[in-house]
Design an enzyme around this catalytic site. Structure first.
Site, mmCIF file in Angstrom:
data_model
loop_
_atom_site.group_PDB
_atom_site.id
_atom_site.type_symbol
_atom_site.label_atom_id
_atom_site.label_comp_id
_atom_site.label_asym_id
_atom_site.label_seq_id
_atom_site.Cartn_x
_atom_site.Cartn_y
_atom_site.Cartn_z
ATOM 1 N N ASP A 21 0.776 -1.203 -0.046
ATOM 2 C CA ASP A 21 -0.075 0.058 0.091
ATOM 3 C C ASP A 21 0.927 1.351 -0.045
ATOM 4 O OD1 ASP A 21 -2.105 1.780 0.310
ATOM 5 O OD2 ASP A 21 -2.467 1.657 2.252
ATOM 6 N N LYS A 44 1.478 7.988 0.585
ATOM 7 C CA LYS A 44 2.151 8.106 1.895
ATOM 8 C C LYS A 44 3.285 8.656 1.889
ATOM 9 C CE LYS A 44 -0.087 3.490 3.288
ATOM 10 N NZ LYS A 44 -0.940 4.220 4.320
ATOM 11 N N ASP A 89 0.114 -5.113 4.866
ATOM 12 C CA ASP A 89 -1.316 -4.767 4.642
ATOM 13 C C ASP A 89 -2.060 -5.775 3.857
ATOM 14 O OD1 ASP A 89 -3.084 -2.746 5.164
ATOM 15 O OD2 ASP A 89 -2.956 -1.582 3.269
ATOM 16 N N ASP A 109 -5.822 6.429 -0.056
ATOM 17 C CA ASP A 109 -5.223 5.631 0.920
ATOM 18 C C ASP A 109 -6.391 4.932 1.864
ATOM 19 O OD1 ASP A 109 -3.013 4.652 2.419
ATOM 20 O OD2 ASP A 109 -2.804 6.338 3.444
ATOM 21 N N GLU A 169 -7.980 2.677 0.710
ATOM 22 C CA GLU A 169 -8.462 1.450 -0.211
ATOM 23 C C GLU A 169 -8.695 0.183 0.242
ATOM 24 O OE1 GLU A 169 -5.295 -0.258 1.643
ATOM 25 O OE2 GLU A 169 -5.480 2.032 1.065
ATOM 26 N N ARG A 189 -11.031 -0.850 2.566
ATOM 27 C CA ARG A 189 -12.636 -1.005 2.615
ATOM 28 C C ARG A 189 -13.145 -0.946 1.058
ATOM 29 N NH1 ARG A 189 -12.738 4.605 5.731
ATOM 30 N NH2 ARG A 189 -10.722 3.743 6.225
#
Length: 496
Positions: free
Chosen positions: A271, A278, A289, A348, A350, A352
C-alpha cells in the site's frame, strides 16, 4: 521440532533441559521444589542472592548443577503466585522458548504445566505452551545469507495430571494446528511485496487446495471481476502492473446444507497510498497490509489440520495499491458490486473498497456469519494500542462469541460502537457514500462504511492494524500471526 505430551519424572529427563518455575515470593513449582531439595537448596540460594527474582518471563540457565545429575536447568520467573494472568503465562513461555533458542540444547522437558494460572485448566496451559513455544522459536531468515541454526529437536510437555490426558491430547493437537497456521500467516506477511504479489497469494491458496482434499480453491481474474461489476475492488488495482485476484477457499467439513462461516481477509500486498501518497516513513511496513488475507489462509490451514466438522469459506481480495497515470484519484466515483456508488475522498482508504466488493460477493454463499479481517485503520492503534484487536459488529451475539473466543485463545479483541450517528460522517454530496469520514472515530467510520454492504447477514469486523504485526521502526518489524488463534477458537466453539 517434535512436541509431545507425557507424564514424566525429571530423573528420567536428566539429559534434557529441565524447565522449572520460580515465583517472585520465592515459592517454587512442585518439580522445582523437588529438584531444589535434591540440590541442597541451590534454587532458593539463587533467589535469596538476587540472581533470579522470579519476575514474569525472567530466565536463568544453569549447567551441570551439583548433586542433581542434571546437565541443563532453565529457571523461569513466574511472577506473583496465584495472580498470574493468561497473558503473563504466555509471556513466560515465549521468554523461555527464546532462552532455549540461544543455547545448543536439542531436547527440553517443560514442567511449567505446574504453574498456577487462576481459572485456567491444565488443557489450556498445554495449548498455550505449544503455541508460545513455536512462537518464541520463530525466526524469519529466508533472505539472510547467514541462517540462525535451530538446535531444539524435541520438546516434551509434562502432563501434570493423568486424569486429564484426553483433554490435554486435544489441546496439544489444537495448539499444533494453530501454531502451524500462525506460522504460515507470519511467513506470508513477512515476505517482501516484490515476491508476495496477488498472484503469489493465489498460488499459495492453490497449494493449500492440493494439500487438503476437503478444500476447494478458485481464483477470479480481473476480467471475471469486471463482468460481475466489482468496480470498487478493480479501481484500487488499476494503477498497478500486478493484476488483482479474488481468491476463494471452500472448506467442507460439515453437513452439505449447513450454512458456512465466511472469513474475508484484506489482501493489499503493498500500500503506497495510491495517488494520496504516503510519506516514505509511513510506507515502511505496508507489506503487512495483507495480514488479514494471510490470517484467513492460516486459519483455513489450522481447521484443515484439525478436520473440524464445519463449513468455512475464505474470500481474499488480493490487490496492490499504486499511484500513477492510470490509478484512481480522489473525487472519482465508483460503482460497487452491490450497486452502491462511492466517492473516493482518499485513495489511501483503499482497504474498505476491496472489502466491500468481497463482502457483497460473500452473499452468494448464504453465510451463517461473515467476519472480515483487515489492517484497516491507524486509528485503532491510537484507540487500543497493540494488545487488543478492534471489534465492530451488527450482531451482539456474534460479538460476544468472538470476545469469548479471544479470551479462551489468549488473542483478545475489544468492542467499539457502531452507532447510527457515526454514519453521518461518511455522507457524500455526489454519491451514496464517501470512502472516509475524517479523522474523528476513524476505526468506527471505516466499519460504518463496511456495514453498508453487510445488511443481508450477521457480520463482524476485526481491525488488526495494531495486532497483526509489530512495527517499531525499520529494525523492528515482524508479523505476529494474529488473529489466527482467535478465529480458530471461534470455529472450534461453533462445533461444540
Amino acid at each position: 521440532m517434535n512436541l509431545s505430551l507425557k507424564a514424566t519424572s525429571p530423573q528420567k529427563q536428566q539429559k534434557t533441559c529441565i524447565m522449572l518455575g520460580v515465583y517472585e515470593d520465592g515459592l517454587l513449582t512442585p518439580t522445582a521444589k523437588e529438584i531444589d531439595k535434591q540440590g541442597h537448596g541451590f534454587i532458593r540460594k539463587l533467589f535469596h542472592q538476587g540472581i533470579i527474582q522470579g519476575t514474569t518471563g525472567e530466565t536463568l540457565p544453569l549447567f551441570h548443577v551439583a548433586n542433581t545429575g542434571f546437565e541443563h536447568i532453565l529457571l523461569i520467573g513466574c511472577g506473583k503466585h496465584s495472580s498470574l494472568s493468561p497473558t503473563g503465562f504466555r509471556k513466560i513461555m515465549v521468554g523461555a522458548a527464546k532462552a532455549l533458542s540461544t543455547t545448543k540444547t536439542q531436547a527440553a522437558t517443560c514442567y511449567l504445566t505446574e504453574v498456577d494460572v487462576p481459572n485456567q485448566p491444565l488443557s489450556w496451559k498445554v495449548r498455550q505452551i505449544v503455541e508460545a513455544c513455536v512462537d518464541g522459536l520463530y525466526c524469519f531468515d529466508l533472505f539472510k545469507t547467514e541462517k540462525k541454526p535451530v538446535h531444539l529437536k524435541d520438546f516434551i510437555i509434562h502432563l501434570a495430571d493423568n486424569k486429564q490426558q484426553k483433554a490435554c491430547d486435544e489441546a496439544l493437537a489444537q495448539g499444533l494446528a494453530i501454531a502451524s497456521g500462525s506460522s504460515l500467516t507470519k511467513n506470508l506477511a513477512n515476505l517482501p511485496s516484490n515476491i508476495c504479489t496477488p498472484t503469489f497469494m493465489a498460488e499459495q491458496a492453490k497449494d493449500l487446495g492440493k494439500t487438503y482434499s476437503s478444500l476447494k480453491v478458485t481464483v477470479l481474474e480481473e476480467k471475471e471481476m469486471q463482468k460481475l461489476g466489482m468496480g470498487a475492488l478493480l479501481a484500487v488495482s488499476q494503477g498497478s502492473a500486478e493484476d488483482a485476484k479474488l481468491i476463494c477457499l471452500e472448506y467442507n467439513g460439515g453437513p452439505k446444507k449447513e450454512a458456512p462461516v465466511v472469513l474475508v481477509g484484506k489482501g493489499i500486498t503493498f500500500d503506497t497510498g495510491g495517488n494520496s501518497l504516503k510519506t516514505p516513513d509511513s510506507m515502511v511496513g505496508m507489506k503487512y497490509d495483507m495480514c488479514g488475507a494471510a490470517s484467513v489462509l492460516g486459519t483455513i490451514k489450522a481447521i484443515c489440520d484439525l478436520e473440524l466438522p464445519i463449513n468455512v469459506v475464505g474470500i481474499i481480495p488480493a490487490v496492490e495499491n499504486m499511484p500513477g497515470g492510470t490509478a484512481y484519484k480522489p473525487e472519482d466515483i465508483l460503482t460497487s458490486l452491490s450497486g452502491l456508488t462511492i466517492e473516493v475522498i482518499s485513495t489511501d482508504a483503499e482497504g474498505r473498497l476491496i472489502l466491500c466488493d468481497a463482502l457483497t460477493y460473500a452473499e452468494r454463499f448464504k453465510p451463517a456469519v461473515v467476519i472480515d479481517i483487515a489492517t484497516l485503520t491507524g486509528a485503532v492503534v491510537i484507540a487500543l494500542g497493540t494488545h487488543a484487536t478492534g471489534l465492530l459488529s451488527n450482531d451482539e451475539s456474534l460479538t460476544q462469541d468472538l470476545l469469548k473466543a479471544g479470551l479462551e485463545s489468549n488473542d483478545r479483541a475489544w468492542p467499539l460502537p457502531l452507532w447510527d450517528e457515526y454514519q453521518e460522517q461518511i455522507k457524500s454530496p455526489f454519491a451514496d457514500i464517501a470512502n472516509t469520514g475524517g479523522r474523528g472515530a476513524g476505526t468506527i467510520t471505516a466499519a460504518c462504511f463496511l456495514s453498508r454492504f453487510t445488511k443481508k447477514f450477521s457480520w463482524a469486523h476485526l481491525d488488526v492494524a495494531g495486532t497483526a504485526a509489530i512495527m517499531g521502526g525499520t529494525s523492528e518489524r515482524l508479523a505476529t500471526g494474529r488473529p489466527v488463534p482467535l478465529l480458530t477458537q471461534f470455529l472450534i466453539d461453533r462445533t461444540k
